[in-house]
Design an enzyme around this catalytic site. Structure first.
Site, PDB file in Angstrom:
ATOM      1  N   ASN A 164      72.206   7.949  80.608  1.00 20.13           N
ATOM      2  CA  ASN A 164      73.597   8.155  80.198  1.00 20.13           C
ATOM      3  C   ASN A 164      74.594   7.347  81.033  1.00 20.13           C
ATOM      4  O   ASN A 164      75.758   7.240  80.665  1.00 20.13           O
ATOM      5  CB  ASN A 164      73.967   9.643  80.217  1.00 20.13           C
ATOM      6  CG  ASN A 164      73.854  10.267  81.574  1.00 20.13           C
ATOM      7  OD1 ASN A 164      72.762  10.379  82.108  1.00 20.13           O
ATOM      8  ND2 ASN A 164      74.974  10.674  82.148  1.00 20.13           N
ATOM      9  N   TYR A 207      65.186   9.366  99.875  1.00 15.36           N
ATOM     10  CA  TYR A 207      65.232   8.360  98.813  1.00 15.36           C
ATOM     11  C   TYR A 207      64.167   7.294  99.037  1.00 15.36           C
ATOM     12  O   TYR A 207      63.408   6.956  98.128  1.00 15.36           O
ATOM     13  CB  TYR A 207      66.630   7.730  98.750  1.00 15.36           C
ATOM     14  CG  TYR A 207      66.788   6.756  97.616  1.00 15.36           C
ATOM     15  CD1 TYR A 207      66.940   7.215  96.309  1.00 15.36           C
ATOM     16  CD2 TYR A 207      66.786   5.389  97.840  1.00 15.36           C
ATOM     17  CE1 TYR A 207      67.082   6.326  95.260  1.00 15.36           C
ATOM     18  CE2 TYR A 207      66.922   4.495  96.796  1.00 15.36           C
ATOM     19  CZ  TYR A 207      67.075   4.966  95.509  1.00 15.36           C
ATOM     20  OH  TYR A 207      67.209   4.077  94.463  1.00 15.36           O
TER      21      TYR A 207
END
Length: 177
Positions: free
Chosen positions: A11, A162
């Site tokens: 998105n 991460y």
């Protein structure tokens, strides 16, 4: 019939632009996002560019995977390309990252993105030319943490969770291949 593609985390950002580029090539693209309203808005924005359909996938919620894959199978009977793009950055270096943050990071960026292709394999095997694209990062390379890899490393605050999740993604990619 053109190829059928599923893009996660689509998105915004890289995922959104990947969907746009694939639509411009005439492919049928399933735009996946964890937030239904944002996913539907992105799908509506891209609707004039080709055959795009929204499916809800949240990489931290495995229960969202099979309904999306079932829909693709019902509508297309196969999946040609899975672009595993969903991911997020999380704060904390190796000395201070909180356990809950690390677990969420690994679930979002590694465990979910590895589990989705496992579940998608039967659908991918119906394709004459199936591919899985695992979107990673330079933070998944040891060299990133050995200096010169980026401002977070140089500042002494490398993004542990991460980097760990993306290194794991790189290993998973090699093993899936």
């Amino acid at each position: 019939m053109g190829e059928v593609v599923l893009v996660t985390g689509a998105n915004t950002g890289i995922g959104f632009e990947a969907v746009r580029a694939l639509l411009q090539k005439g492919l049928t693209v399933y735009l996946a996002a964890r937030d239904t309203a944002k996913g539907e808005a992105a799908t509506a924005e891209l609707a004039s560019e080709g055959e795009v359909r929204f499916v809800r996938i949240d990489t931290t919620d495995e229960s969202t995977f099979q309904p999306a894959l079932d829909r693709i199978e019902a509508e297309q009977d196969r999946l040609d390309v899975l672009v595993n793009n969903a991911g997020a950055a999380f704060p904390g270096n190796v000395l201070d990252i909180e356990g809950d943050v690390l677990r969420l990071c690994l679930e979002t960026n590694l465990h979910g993105p590895v589990r989705l292709p496992q579940l998608a394999l039967p659908l991918l095997r119906k394709s004459a030319n199936a591919r899985i694209v695992m979107v990673s990062s330079g933070a998944g390379r040891f060299a990133f943490f050995e200096g010169g890899g980026g401002s977070k490393v140089l500042s002494g605050k490398p993004p542990y969770g991460y980097g760990l999740s993306k290194a794991g993604m790189n290993v998973a990619t090699a093993l899936f291949a």
